[in-house]
Design a protein around this motif. Structure first.
Motif, PDB file in Angstrom:
ATOM      1  N   ALA A 160      13.733  -1.084   7.757  1.00 39.57           N
ATOM      2  CA  ALA A 160      13.848  -2.445   8.276  1.00 39.57           C
ATOM      3  C   ALA A 160      15.248  -3.015   8.088  1.00 39.57           C
ATOM      4  CB  ALA A 160      12.822  -3.351   7.603  1.00 39.57           C
ATOM      5  N   GLY A 161      15.994  -2.496   7.129  1.00 39.67           N
ATOM      6  CA  GLY A 161      17.365  -2.933   6.917  1.00 39.67           C
ATOM      7  C   GLY A 161      17.467  -4.422   6.648  1.00 39.67           C
ATOM      8  N   ALA A 162      18.317  -5.097   7.427  1.00 42.86           N
ATOM      9  CA  ALA A 162      18.561  -6.527   7.233  1.00 42.86           C
ATOM     10  C   ALA A 162      17.341  -7.375   7.547  1.00 42.86           C
ATOM     11  CB  ALA A 162      19.737  -6.967   8.104  1.00 42.86           C
ATOM     12  N   LEU A 163      16.371  -6.828   8.259  1.00 44.71           N
ATOM     13  CA  LEU A 163      15.165  -7.585   8.613  1.00 44.71           C
ATOM     14  C   LEU A 163      14.124  -7.575   7.494  1.00 44.71           C
ATOM     15  CD1 LEU A 163      14.724  -6.349  12.304  1.00 44.71           C
ATOM     16  CD2 LEU A 163      15.727  -8.512  11.523  1.00 44.71           C
ATOM     17  N   ALA A 164      14.402  -6.854   6.416  1.00 42.25           N
ATOM     18  CA  ALA A 164      13.420  -6.707   5.335  1.00 42.25           C
ATOM     19  C   ALA A 164      13.099  -8.024   4.642  1.00 42.25           C
ATOM     20  CB  ALA A 164      13.918  -5.688   4.311  1.00 42.25           C
ATOM     21  N   ASP A 165      13.933  -9.046   4.812  1.00 43.35           N
ATOM     22  CA  ASP A 165      13.625 -10.348   4.221  1.00 43.35           C
ATOM     23  C   ASP A 165      12.345 -10.932   4.808  1.00 43.35           C
ATOM     24  OD1 ASP A 165      15.865 -10.225   2.644  1.00 43.35           O
ATOM     25  OD2 ASP A 165      17.082 -11.565   3.886  1.00 43.35           O
ATOM     26  N   ASN A 166      11.983 -10.498   6.009  1.00 46.22           N
ATOM     27  CA  ASN A 166      10.763 -10.980   6.658  1.00 46.22           C
ATOM     28  C   ASN A 166       9.596 -10.006   6.506  1.00 46.22           C
ATOM     29  OD1 ASN A 166      11.811 -13.421   7.638  1.00 46.22           O
ATOM     30  ND2 ASN A 166      12.690 -12.406   9.420  1.00 46.22           N
ATOM     31  N   LEU A 167       9.729  -9.079   5.575  1.00 48.07           N
ATOM     32  CA  LEU A 167       8.713  -8.052   5.368  1.00 48.07           C
ATOM     33  C   LEU A 167       8.180  -8.096   3.947  1.00 48.07           C
ATOM     34  CD1 LEU A 167       7.155  -5.453   6.163  1.00 48.07           C
ATOM     35  CD2 LEU A 167       9.207  -4.157   5.524  1.00 48.07           C
ATOM     36  N   LEU A 168       6.861  -8.148   3.832  1.00 48.53           N
ATOM     37  CA  LEU A 168       6.174  -8.012   2.550  1.00 48.53           C
ATOM     38  C   LEU A 168       5.356  -6.734   2.617  1.00 48.53           C
ATOM     39  CD1 LEU A 168       5.092  -9.176  -0.202  1.00 48.53           C
ATOM     40  CD2 LEU A 168       3.258 -10.222   1.137  1.00 48.53           C
ATOM     41  N   THR A 169       5.482  -5.878   1.611  1.00 47.01           N
ATOM     42  CA  THR A 169       4.678  -4.664   1.561  1.00 47.01           C
ATOM     43  C   THR A 169       3.734  -4.723   0.368  1.00 47.01           C
ATOM     44  OG1 THR A 169       6.364  -3.481   0.261  1.00 47.01           O
ATOM     45  CG2 THR A 169       6.475  -3.281   2.670  1.00 47.01           C
ATOM     46  N   ALA A 170       2.552  -4.154   0.552  1.00 43.14           N
ATOM     47  CA  ALA A 170       1.560  -4.175  -0.519  1.00 43.14           C
ATOM     48  C   ALA A 170       0.634  -2.975  -0.386  1.00 43.14           C
ATOM     49  CB  ALA A 170       0.749  -5.465  -0.471  1.00 43.14           C
ATOM     50  N   GLN A 171       0.319  -2.352  -1.506  1.00 39.51           N
ATOM     51  CA  GLN A 171      -0.647  -1.258  -1.505  1.00 39.51           C
ATOM     52  C   GLN A 171      -2.064  -1.809  -1.491  1.00 39.51           C
ATOM     53  OE1 GLN A 171       1.515   1.052  -4.892  1.00 39.51           O
ATOM     54  NE2 GLN A 171       0.150   2.535  -3.900  1.00 39.51           N
ATOM     55  N   PHE A 172      -2.931  -1.148  -0.737  1.00 34.38           N
ATOM     56  CA  PHE A 172      -4.353  -1.490  -0.768  1.00 34.38           C
ATOM     57  C   PHE A 172      -5.134  -0.294  -0.247  1.00 34.38           C
ATOM     58  CE2 PHE A 172      -3.947  -1.941   3.669  1.00 34.38           C
ATOM     59  CZ  PHE A 172      -5.209  -2.106   4.243  1.00 34.38           C
ATOM     60  N   ASP A 173      -6.451  -0.359  -0.392  1.00 34.20           N
ATOM     61  CA  ASP A 173      -7.305   0.776  -0.054  1.00 34.20           C
ATOM     62  C   ASP A 173      -8.437   0.298   0.846  1.00 34.20           C
ATOM     63  OD1 ASP A 173      -9.010   2.974   0.041  1.00 34.20           O
ATOM     64  OD2 ASP A 173      -8.743   3.476  -2.075  1.00 34.20           O
ATOM     65  N   LEU A 174      -8.521   0.831   2.066  1.00 31.71           N
ATOM     66  CA  LEU A 174      -9.568   0.425   3.010  1.00 31.71           C
ATOM     67  C   LEU A 174     -10.973   0.800   2.537  1.00 31.71           C
ATOM     68  CD1 LEU A 174      -8.137   1.172   6.580  1.00 31.71           C
ATOM     69  CD2 LEU A 174      -8.898  -1.045   5.702  1.00 31.71           C
ATOM     70  N   ARG A 175     -11.076   1.626   1.530  1.00 27.05           N
ATOM     71  CA  ARG A 175     -12.396   2.000   1.009  1.00 27.05           C
ATOM     72  C   ARG A 175     -12.880   1.032  -0.058  1.00 27.05           C
ATOM     73  NH1 ARG A 175     -10.394   7.858  -0.720  1.00 27.05           N
ATOM     74  NH2 ARG A 175      -8.777   6.441  -1.474  1.00 27.05           N
ATOM     75  N   ASP A 176     -12.039   0.060  -0.423  1.00 28.88           N
ATOM     76  CA  ASP A 176     -12.321  -0.825  -1.552  1.00 28.88           C
ATOM     77  C   ASP A 176     -12.312  -2.278  -1.074  1.00 28.88           C
ATOM     78  OD1 ASP A 176     -12.048  -2.506  -3.822  1.00 28.88           O
ATOM     79  OD2 ASP A 176     -11.141  -0.889  -4.980  1.00 28.88           O
ATOM     80  N   GLU A 177     -13.485  -2.905  -1.071  1.00 27.16           N
ATOM     81  CA  GLU A 177     -13.607  -4.266  -0.549  1.00 27.16           C
ATOM     82  C   GLU A 177     -12.717  -5.251  -1.288  1.00 27.16           C
ATOM     83  OE1 GLU A 177     -17.131  -7.489   0.623  1.00 27.16           O
ATOM     84  OE2 GLU A 177     -17.617  -5.666  -0.505  1.00 27.16           O
ATOM     85  N   ALA A 178     -12.698  -5.178  -2.611  1.00 20.45           N
ATOM     86  CA  ALA A 178     -11.878  -6.107  -3.394  1.00 20.45           C
ATOM     87  C   ALA A 178     -10.394  -5.913  -3.100  1.00 20.45           C
ATOM     88  CB  ALA A 178     -12.154  -5.920  -4.881  1.00 20.45           C
ATOM     89  N   SER A 179      -9.993  -4.675  -2.893  1.00 18.50           N
ATOM     90  CA  SER A 179      -8.600  -4.373  -2.575  1.00 18.50           C
ATOM     91  C   SER A 179      -8.207  -5.007  -1.239  1.00 18.50           C
ATOM     92  CB  SER A 179      -8.403  -2.851  -2.520  1.00 18.50           C
ATOM     93  OG  SER A 179      -7.108  -2.522  -2.085  1.00 18.50           O
ATOM     94  N   ILE A 180      -9.096  -4.925  -0.251  1.00 18.48           N
ATOM     95  CA  ILE A 180      -8.824  -5.528   1.059  1.00 18.48           C
ATOM     96  C   ILE A 180      -8.734  -7.042   0.937  1.00 18.48           C
ATOM     97  CG2 ILE A 180      -9.680  -5.854   3.407  1.00 18.48           C
ATOM     98  CD1 ILE A 180     -11.162  -3.143   3.045  1.00 18.48           C
ATOM     99  N   GLU A 181      -9.664  -7.640   0.214  1.00 16.07           N
ATOM    100  CA  GLU A 181      -9.658  -9.099   0.037  1.00 16.07           C
ATOM    101  C   GLU A 181      -8.357  -9.565  -0.598  1.00 16.07           C
ATOM    102  OE1 GLU A 181     -14.506  -9.626  -0.592  1.00 16.07           O
ATOM    103  OE2 GLU A 181     -13.152  -9.538  -2.315  1.00 16.07           O
TER     104      GLU A 181
END
Length: 256
Positions: free
Chosen positions: A50-71
């Protein structure tokens, strides 16, 4: 594209392939993006790209198999940028060890089917469930689910994967019909053979040639081909399209 700048979108599977390409396309259009995935290294690579555009990017780990993780993931997205205008559901159960066991119904593996449905259908449904209140509060928006050409081809495998994507079509149309009056659109995009980084590593010359033989155009897909359609459907330029399953496959399937 019209109606992307300044808006906020969730992209699942944002650490590789079609998901990463979609993240980068949305950022280039001036959007704020929350990219989720299971692998920290993949998300870090997307941030680097993303380079210079990364200021508008948030990344986060989560697991589609885990309801609490998705929430937790969706809540983080809405809290970080204060609004949510749409979701691109790209993530799916495509691990090689899982796909290699997803064979014909005569060898149906209950564990495989359970994980594939839990991820591709139920997990995606929970992402939609958790996202809808914020999208409605923003005045409406767009949900785009990534399907597959598999449900239209009826091939011998992978059966659970194709079945989960066919069910995703029903979920897409349910969402479109039920939430349309609140200005929420829902569509699905069905790719053909796309040469993601992961696919390029495992696709044999024979498989490539077989796909090329069945594809009308003279090449296989690239992640950017799908990212363009996803961005269009998330944008205001697709504002009167809903409840559709749109094939982006180079003519692998030709259907009405």
């Amino acid at each position: 594209m019209e109606g992307l700048k300044g808006k906020t979108f969730i992209v699942t599977g944002g650490g590789s392939g079609i998901g990463a390409a979609t993240v980068l396309r949305l950022l280039s259009e001036g959007a704020q993006v929350v990219a989720g995935g299971t692998r920290a290294e993949g998300l870090a690579q997307t941030r680097d790209q993303a380079g210079a555009l990364a200021d508008n990017l948030l990344t986060a780990q989560f697991d589609l198999r885990d309801e609490a993780s998705i929430e937790s993931f969706v809540a983080k997205a809405t809290q970080s940028f204060g609004r949510l205008d749409g979701v691109a559901n790209v993530a799916a159960a495509v691990r090689p060890d899982l796909m290699s066991r997803d064979l014909g119904v005569d060898t149906l593996d209950v564990d495989v089917w359970t994980e594939v449905m839990r991820t591709n259908l139920i997990g995606t449904g929970i992402v939609i469930r958790e996202s809808l209140p914020a999208i409605v509060a923003a005045g409406g928006g767009s949900i785009v689910n990534v399907s597959s050409a598999g449900p239209f081809l009826g091939g011998p495998a992978p059966t659970a994967y194709s079945a989960s994507k066919h069910a995703l079509h029903s979920l897409t149309r349910h969402t479109a019909r039920t939430w349309g009056k609140q200005n929420v659109r829902a569509n699905a995009v069905a790719p053909g053979a796309v040469l993601t980084e992961a696919a390029a590593k495992v696709m044999t010359d024979e498989a490539t040639e077989e796909f090329l033989q069945g594809t009308a155009l003279p090449r296989l897909g690239q992640p950017d081909d799908l990212a363009s359609m996803l961005a269009f459907l998330l944008s205001d330029e697709g504002s009167w399209i809903t409840g559709q399953i749109l094939s982006v496959d180079g003519g692998l399937t030709m259907r009405e």
